[in-house]
Write a protein that holds these residues in place. Structure first.
Motif, PDB file in Angstrom:
ATOM      1  N   ASN A   1       0.831  -1.213   0.000  1.00  0.00           N
ATOM      2  CA  ASN A   1       0.000   0.000   0.000  1.00  0.00           C
ATOM      3  C   ASN A   1       0.859   1.254   0.000  1.00  0.00           C
ATOM      4  O   ASN A   1       0.593   2.203  -0.743  1.00  0.00           O
ATOM      5  CB  ASN A   1      -0.936   0.021   1.212  1.00  0.00           C
ATOM      6  N   GLU A   2       1.891   1.261   0.828  1.00  0.00           N
ATOM      7  CA  GLU A   2       2.790   2.418   0.884  1.00  0.00           C
ATOM      8  C   GLU A   2       3.499   2.612  -0.446  1.00  0.00           C
ATOM      9  O   GLU A   2       3.633   3.739  -0.932  1.00  0.00           O
ATOM     10  CB  GLU A   2       3.804   2.244   2.015  1.00  0.00           C
ATOM     11  N   GLU A   3       3.939   1.517  -1.055  1.00  0.00           N
ATOM     12  CA  GLU A   3       4.637   1.590  -2.336  1.00  0.00           C
ATOM     13  C   GLU A   3       3.688   2.070  -3.439  1.00  0.00           C
ATOM     14  O   GLU A   3       4.069   2.884  -4.279  1.00  0.00           O
ATOM     15  CB  GLU A   3       5.228   0.223  -2.698  1.00  0.00           C
ATOM     16  N   LEU A   4       2.450   1.589  -3.431  1.00  0.00           N
ATOM     17  CA  LEU A   4       1.468   2.032  -4.424  1.00  0.00           C
ATOM     18  C   LEU A   4       1.182   3.527  -4.276  1.00  0.00           C
ATOM     19  O   LEU A   4       1.061   4.252  -5.262  1.00  0.00           O
ATOM     20  CB  LEU A   4       0.172   1.222  -4.301  1.00  0.00           C
ATOM     21  N   ARG A   5       1.070   3.996  -3.033  1.00  0.00           N
ATOM     22  CA  ARG A   5       0.855   5.432  -2.793  1.00  0.00           C
ATOM     23  C   ARG A   5       2.045   6.247  -3.293  1.00  0.00           C
ATOM     24  O   ARG A   5       1.892   7.291  -3.914  1.00  0.00           O
ATOM     25  CB  ARG A   5       0.619   5.710  -1.312  1.00  0.00           C
TER      26      ARG A   5
END
Length: 179
Positions: free
Chosen positions: A161-165
């Motif tokens: 999720n952090e990487e996608l953001r």
């Protein structure tokens, strides 16, 4: 049923799942070759197959090991050539129509973000989140406890999720997005 017939049957049942697993692990250009390698190894090692696990988990274990070996080969080639490998996916003109459909923009973005995560996170996300294997099946493939699978899957989802953001933010800030 002979070993060849059994492996052929397993290829029909599980080949597509193994292929998609390999795409997420090594990219689409090498996945077909590695898929063949998985089933060759399964055929050669059929006598060692213990019936205490499902054929699917056994094949995923082989696929995971084949992918790890491929990553090691790439790493050694990288150091021997002293040229960094480009980890981004470049579409090839010789991909099958199915592979092209599988790699639409969203899938490619997720694939690229998964590739940026730690190897353990990649493994558990692909097995649990993409291939939808059970905790027990994933634990057998990864040779982990069920609690480790649960914990690592949870942490991997947060990291993804952090990487996608981060990817979405970088894309919105790029000069192309302003056009």
């Amino acid at each position: 049923m002979s070993h060849n017939e059994t492996i052929s049957d397993w290829f029909e049942k599980y080949g597509n799942d193994i292929y998609h697993f390999l795409i997420y692990k090594v990219g689409p250009t090498d996945a077909e070759d590695l898929l063949q390698e998985v089933f060759i190894k399964a055929l050669k090692g059929f006598k060692r197959f213990k019936r205490n696990s499902s054929p699917k988990t056994w094949l995923f274990s082989i696929a995971r090991n084949v992918a790890i070996d491929e990553a090691r080969k790439r790493k050694s080639r990288k150091w021997s050539n002293t040229v960094p490998l480009d980890k981004t996916y470049e579409p090839s003109t010789d991909l099958s129509p199915e592979a092209i459909l599988d790699f639409n923009e969203d899938t490619q973005e997720i694939y690229q973000c998964i590739q940026k995560l730690k190897a353990n996170y990649q493994d558990v996300l692909i097995l649990r989140g993409i291939k939808e294997l059970s905790i027990q099946e994933s634990a057998k493939i990864l040779k982990w406890s069920e609690n480790k699978v649960k914990t690592t899957h949870y942490r991997a989802k947060i990291a993804l999720n952090e990487e996608l953001r981060r990817c979405a933010y970088e894309e919105s800030e790029s000069p192309r997005a302003a056009r």
